[in-house]
Design a protein around this motif. Structure first.
Motif, PDB file in Angstrom:
ATOM      1  N   ARG A 146       0.844  -1.195   0.000  1.00  0.00           N
ATOM      2  CA  ARG A 146       0.000   0.000   0.000  1.00  0.00           C
ATOM      3  C   ARG A 146       0.876   1.241   0.000  1.00  0.00           C
ATOM      4  O   ARG A 146       1.904   1.282   0.678  1.00  0.00           O
ATOM      5  CB  ARG A 146      -0.892   0.014   1.232  1.00  0.00           C
ATOM      6  CG  ARG A 146      -1.733   1.291   1.327  1.00  0.00           C
ATOM      7  CD  ARG A 146      -2.586   1.321   2.568  1.00  0.00           C
ATOM      8  NE  ARG A 146      -3.297   2.591   2.649  1.00  0.00           N
ATOM      9  CZ  ARG A 146      -4.212   2.858   3.554  1.00  0.00           C
ATOM     10  NH1 ARG A 146      -4.527   1.951   4.459  1.00  0.00           N
ATOM     11  NH2 ARG A 146      -4.811   4.031   3.578  1.00  0.00           N
ATOM     12  N   ARG A 147       0.464   2.263  -0.743  1.00  0.00           N
ATOM     13  CA  ARG A 147       1.182   3.535  -0.736  1.00  0.00           C
ATOM     14  C   ARG A 147       1.068   4.189   0.636  1.00  0.00           C
ATOM     15  O   ARG A 147      -0.023   4.314   1.181  1.00  0.00           O
ATOM     16  CB  ARG A 147       0.599   4.475  -1.794  1.00  0.00           C
ATOM     17  CG  ARG A 147       0.918   4.089  -3.224  1.00  0.00           C
ATOM     18  CD  ARG A 147       0.091   4.914  -4.196  1.00  0.00           C
ATOM     19  NE  ARG A 147       0.284   6.342  -3.984  1.00  0.00           N
ATOM     20  CZ  ARG A 147       1.205   7.088  -4.569  1.00  0.00           C
ATOM     21  NH1 ARG A 147       2.053   6.517  -5.413  1.00  0.00           N
ATOM     22  NH2 ARG A 147       1.297   8.380  -4.343  1.00  0.00           N
ATOM     23  N   LEU A 148       2.203   4.596   1.183  1.00  0.00           N
ATOM     24  CA  LEU A 148       2.230   5.295   2.454  1.00  0.00           C
ATOM     25  C   LEU A 148       2.544   6.769   2.230  1.00  0.00           C
ATOM     26  O   LEU A 148       3.261   7.127   1.291  1.00  0.00           O
ATOM     27  CB  LEU A 148       3.303   4.698   3.372  1.00  0.00           C
ATOM     28  CG  LEU A 148       3.028   3.320   3.961  1.00  0.00           C
ATOM     29  CD1 LEU A 148       4.297   2.779   4.618  1.00  0.00           C
ATOM     30  CD2 LEU A 148       1.893   3.376   4.969  1.00  0.00           C
ATOM     31  N   PRO A 149       2.037   7.659   3.083  1.00  0.00           N
ATOM     32  CA  PRO A 149       2.462   9.060   3.008  1.00  0.00           C
ATOM     33  C   PRO A 149       3.929   9.179   3.374  1.00  0.00           C
ATOM     34  O   PRO A 149       4.459   8.370   4.150  1.00  0.00           O
ATOM     35  CB  PRO A 149       1.561   9.760   4.040  1.00  0.00           C
ATOM     36  CG  PRO A 149       1.170   8.685   4.989  1.00  0.00           C
ATOM     37  CD  PRO A 149       1.066   7.426   4.176  1.00  0.00           C
ATOM     38  N   TRP A 150       4.604  10.180   2.843  1.00  0.00           N
ATOM     39  CA  TRP A 150       6.036  10.334   3.102  1.00  0.00           C
ATOM     40  C   TRP A 150       6.346  10.478   4.584  1.00  0.00           C
ATOM     41  O   TRP A 150       7.415  10.068   5.054  1.00  0.00           O
ATOM     42  CB  TRP A 150       6.577  11.547   2.333  1.00  0.00           C
ATOM     43  CG  TRP A 150       6.684  11.316   0.865  1.00  0.00           C
ATOM     44  CD1 TRP A 150       5.919  11.857  -0.119  1.00  0.00           C
ATOM     45  CD2 TRP A 150       7.616  10.443   0.203  1.00  0.00           C
ATOM     46  NE1 TRP A 150       6.312  11.395  -1.354  1.00  0.00           N
ATOM     47  CE2 TRP A 150       7.361  10.530  -1.186  1.00  0.00           C
ATOM     48  CE3 TRP A 150       8.645   9.610   0.643  1.00  0.00           C
ATOM     49  CZ2 TRP A 150       8.075   9.809  -2.133  1.00  0.00           C
ATOM     50  CZ3 TRP A 150       9.377   8.890  -0.289  1.00  0.00           C
ATOM     51  CH2 TRP A 150       9.089   8.993  -1.655  1.00  0.00           C
ATOM     52  N   ARG A 151       5.404  11.052   5.348  1.00  0.00           N
ATOM     53  CA  ARG A 151       5.668  11.233   6.778  1.00  0.00           C
ATOM     54  C   ARG A 151       5.824   9.910   7.525  1.00  0.00           C
ATOM     55  O   ARG A 151       6.342   9.890   8.654  1.00  0.00           O
ATOM     56  CB  ARG A 151       4.553  12.060   7.418  1.00  0.00           C
ATOM     57  CG  ARG A 151       3.184  11.414   7.396  1.00  0.00           C
ATOM     58  CD  ARG A 151       2.156  12.285   8.097  1.00  0.00           C
ATOM     59  NE  ARG A 151       0.816  11.704   8.025  1.00  0.00           N
ATOM     60  CZ  ARG A 151      -0.036  11.898   7.037  1.00  0.00           C
ATOM     61  NH1 ARG A 151       0.311  12.689   6.019  1.00  0.00           N
ATOM     62  NH2 ARG A 151      -1.235  11.343   7.044  1.00  0.00           N
TER      63      ARG A 151
END
Length: 243
Positions: A146-151
């Motif tokens: 799953r794509r995660l936010p950069w944070r």
């Protein structure tokens, strides 16, 4: 190929097998360490506490839990290949970071040091070589990414920072059960009595930077390979921005 059900099923089997192997390695080393303490009249409680104060043991234990979580969840949900939920995706990125750092630090800084008599050779290799290599491959080959936010990459730094603080605060309250010295550090590069505080701080900064870089890389790979969850409101609304 990496999103097919057959690939996901096969890789899940490898995840569960690696979780079992790493768990066996941890248990084998734990049993050997405790037996060595008993045989040599050392304080067993101190040995046990020290055992679970090694970053290697903590990162490997975390990898067992997360790999088992990912594998059991996939099978329990009927081998569906939708993206991992956010907590699992973040946990996979973080334990991959910790395991890769464990492998790199050991093989660059500690490989040449003599092993303790209680060290189980095959267990040592599993925890410092094969486990880290598998988690690195999992970033490239693992299913259901799953794509995660950069944070999320910053979240990977929380545990290592807490571990460093715990290690440095605890060290001078522990008598080394092997040498009798009035301090105990899990790794020589963190021991200011063997070098200097300047050297220790330099290593801490270097490892911290490496962890952040590795975590950013793990998140970047997940973003390149993964997709957003079907229920993510950011992708269900027309024109929604993606992180």
């Amino acid at each position: 190929m990496f999103r097919s059900r057959s690939w996901a099923t096969g890789w899940t089997a490898l995840r569960l097998a690696m979780a079992a192997l790493v768990a066996a390695a941890i248990i084998a080393q734990f049993v050997s360490s405790v037996a060595g303490a008993v045989d040599n009249g050392r304080d067993v409680l101190t040995i046990v506490t020290n055992f679970f104060s090694f970053f290697t043991i903590l990162s490997n234990t975390a990898s067992v839990g997360v790999l088992a979580w990912a594998g059991i969840r996939f099978l329990a949900r009927g081998r569906r290949t939708e993206p991992d939920p956010l907590p699992l995706a973040a946990a996979l990125a973080w334990v991959s970071t910790y395991m890769v750092i464990t492998g790199v630090v050991y093989n660059l800084l500690l490989r040449g040091l003599p092993l303790q008599p209680e060290t189980v050779a095959w267990s040592n290799e599993v925890m410092h070589v094969w486990g880290p290599l598998f988690l690195l491959l999992d970033l490239f080959l693992g299913p259901c990414r799953r794509r995660l936010p950069w944070r999320a990459a910053l979240g990977a730094a929380i545990f290592p920072i807490a571990w460093i603080v715990y290690t440095l605060l605890r060290a001078n309250f522990i008598t080394n059960p092997t040498t009798g010295q009035p301090y105990w550090y899990p790794y020589p590069f963190l021991n200011p009595y063997e070098s200097s505080w300047g050297s220790v701080i330099g290593y801490i900064i270097g490892i911290a930077v490496t962890i952040i870089v590795a975590a950013v890389g793990a998140v970047a790979l997940g973003r390149a390979r993964g997709s957003a969850a079907p229920t993510d409101p950011r992708v269900s609304r027309p024109g929604a921005r993606h992180e």
